[in-house]
Design an enzyme around this catalytic site. Sequence first.
Site, mmCIF file in Angstrom:
data_model
loop_
_atom_site.group_PDB
_atom_site.id
_atom_site.type_symbol
_atom_site.label_atom_id
_atom_site.label_comp_id
_atom_site.label_asym_id
_atom_site.label_seq_id
_atom_site.Cartn_x
_atom_site.Cartn_y
_atom_site.Cartn_z
ATOM 1 N N MET A 120 0.828 -1.204 0.000
ATOM 2 C CA MET A 120 0.000 0.000 0.000
ATOM 3 C C MET A 120 0.865 1.258 0.000
ATOM 4 O O MET A 120 0.378 2.355 0.276
ATOM 5 C CB MET A 120 -0.952 0.006 1.195
ATOM 6 C CG MET A 120 -2.023 -1.066 1.102
ATOM 7 S SD MET A 120 -3.524 -0.675 2.020
ATOM 8 C CE MET A 120 -2.882 -0.437 3.668
ATOM 9 N N ASN A 136 4.063 3.953 0.986
ATOM 10 C CA ASN A 136 4.728 4.494 2.179
ATOM 11 C C ASN A 136 5.791 3.497 2.637
ATOM 12 O O ASN A 136 5.819 3.067 3.782
ATOM 13 C CB ASN A 136 3.714 4.782 3.291
ATOM 14 C CG ASN A 136 4.310 5.613 4.413
ATOM 15 O OD1 ASN A 136 5.211 6.409 4.192
ATOM 16 N ND2 ASN A 136 3.806 5.421 5.610
ATOM 17 N N HIS A 163 9.413 -3.381 3.615
ATOM 18 C CA HIS A 163 8.940 -3.618 2.252
ATOM 19 C C HIS A 163 10.098 -3.970 1.316
ATOM 20 O O HIS A 163 9.980 -4.859 0.478
ATOM 21 C CB HIS A 163 8.226 -2.365 1.710
ATOM 22 C CG HIS A 163 6.970 -2.012 2.430
ATOM 23 N ND1 HIS A 163 6.898 -0.931 3.270
ATOM 24 C CD2 HIS A 163 5.744 -2.578 2.433
ATOM 25 C CE1 HIS A 163 5.671 -0.839 3.770
ATOM 26 N NE2 HIS A 163 4.948 -1.825 3.278
ATOM 27 N N GLN A 200 5.785 -11.560 7.312
ATOM 28 C CA GLN A 200 5.213 -12.349 8.408
ATOM 29 C C GLN A 200 4.688 -11.468 9.537
ATOM 30 O O GLN A 200 3.991 -11.975 10.417
ATOM 31 C CB GLN A 200 6.260 -13.321 8.950
ATOM 32 C CG GLN A 200 6.612 -14.439 7.981
ATOM 33 C CD GLN A 200 7.639 -15.405 8.531
ATOM 34 O OE1 GLN A 200 8.128 -15.225 9.654
ATOM 35 N NE2 GLN A 200 7.984 -16.409 7.766
ATOM 36 N N VAL A 249 10.920 -7.409 9.745
ATOM 37 C CA VAL A 249 12.084 -6.531 9.899
ATOM 38 C C VAL A 249 11.816 -5.606 11.083
ATOM 39 O O VAL A 249 10.745 -5.013 11.195
ATOM 40 C CB VAL A 249 12.347 -5.727 8.617
ATOM 41 C CG1 VAL A 249 13.522 -4.774 8.811
ATOM 42 C CG2 VAL A 249 12.610 -6.668 7.452
ATOM 43 N N LEU A 283 8.878 -2.914 12.042
ATOM 44 C CA LEU A 283 8.713 -1.784 11.135
ATOM 45 C C LEU A 283 7.306 -1.791 10.548
ATOM 46 O O LEU A 283 6.792 -2.827 10.147
ATOM 47 C CB LEU A 283 9.749 -1.837 10.014
ATOM 48 C CG LEU A 283 11.216 -1.737 10.422
ATOM 49 C CD1 LEU A 283 12.095 -1.559 9.188
ATOM 50 C CD2 LEU A 283 11.453 -0.599 11.408
ATOM 51 N N SER A 284 6.694 -0.628 10.497
ATOM 52 C CA SER A 284 5.340 -0.475 9.993
ATOM 53 C C SER A 284 5.149 0.950 9.502
ATOM 54 O O SER A 284 5.709 1.895 10.076
ATOM 55 C CB SER A 284 4.309 -0.775 11.089
ATOM 56 O OG SER A 284 3.006 -0.401 10.693
ATOM 57 N N SER A 285 4.340 1.097 8.455
ATOM 58 C CA SER A 285 4.032 2.439 7.971
ATOM 59 C C SER A 285 3.346 3.264 9.053
ATOM 60 O O SER A 285 3.483 4.496 9.093
ATOM 61 C CB SER A 285 3.133 2.356 6.730
ATOM 62 O OG SER A 285 3.795 1.693 5.677
ATOM 63 N N ARG A 286 2.630 2.607 9.950
ATOM 64 C CA ARG A 286 1.893 3.340 10.988
ATOM 65 C C ARG A 286 2.793 3.804 12.134
ATOM 66 O O ARG A 286 2.346 4.572 12.977
ATOM 67 C CB ARG A 286 0.736 2.476 11.504
ATOM 68 C CG ARG A 286 -0.394 2.335 10.491
ATOM 69 C CD ARG A 286 -1.620 1.641 11.085
ATOM 70 N NE ARG A 286 -2.768 1.764 10.207
ATOM 71 C CZ ARG A 286 -3.054 0.940 9.207
ATOM 72 N NH1 ARG A 286 -2.238 -0.066 8.955
ATOM 73 N NH2 ARG A 286 -4.128 1.110 8.460
#
Length: 287
Positions: free
Chosen positions: A30, A32, A37, A150, A178, A186-189
């Site tokens: 999605m 960002n 990613h 995952q 990661v 790690l997350s876009s949020r």
Amino acid sequence: MNTLTSVAELRQAIALARSAGKRIGFVPTMGNLHAGHISLIKTALQRADYIVASIFVNPLQFGPQEDLDNYPRTLSADQQQLQEAGCDLLFTPTVAEMYPQGQQQQTLVSVPQVSEGLCGASRPGHFVGVATIVCKLFNMVQPDVAVFGQKDFQQLAVIRSMVRDLNIPVQIVGAPTVRAADGLALSSRNGYLSAEQRAIAPVVYQCLQSIAEALRAGAKDYEQLRQQAQEVLVGAGLRPDYLEIREALSLKPANEDSYTQDLVILVAAFLGSTRLIDNLLVEAAQP
């Protein structure tokens, strides 16, 4: 790297790659993008010759109170990261391209059992939106292999079940989560977190590690482990959505016989208005 917006252009480009004998790898996102990613792209490069990524903020998987309008859109930066990582083609369709008859008229894909509970309970309709868009993208790209993180463990289980049940000829690869140096997935949020909240957030992974250590040591009182970890989260200022120990393969709740199987600890918790999710796989002890 080509950036295409229409299904017709996408199919034409992939047909050329396939006619040249290329094995097609696919990473749907999605946007960002962050290092997590990019790790998916690198995993795909190990298994395929021609890498396709997609960026599409899918409205079908957002609930009415969720952050669709505010979800970060950073196409230029994403394109640069993908090109540097070795991606060959980026597909960035519009909502009209993906849902030409409108979302209300869209055929939906529903995956039973593994989509129930956990995020499926907290976000009704979310996994119908995920399964529908991934199924459409698979039909458009027709990849040989597709890579998913995952970190979204339930999503990965939903996609694997969909591919199996609908006989979609694509190999699904789950890539390891990661993490930042302090353990936060790690997350876009994560970008929504204030500096103070960011300092607190690693407690989520610390709780998972604590439960995992207990399970590896032979603990079988899953409810006690769950309650203790929830208390730690609340004490740190988080609001748990769920924290559960499940069988990794079926996502059924762990029971007294589950110690012979791989388990997964899954958590979702709010830190302020930001919903963090994470999980940790615990392999069954060898007899």
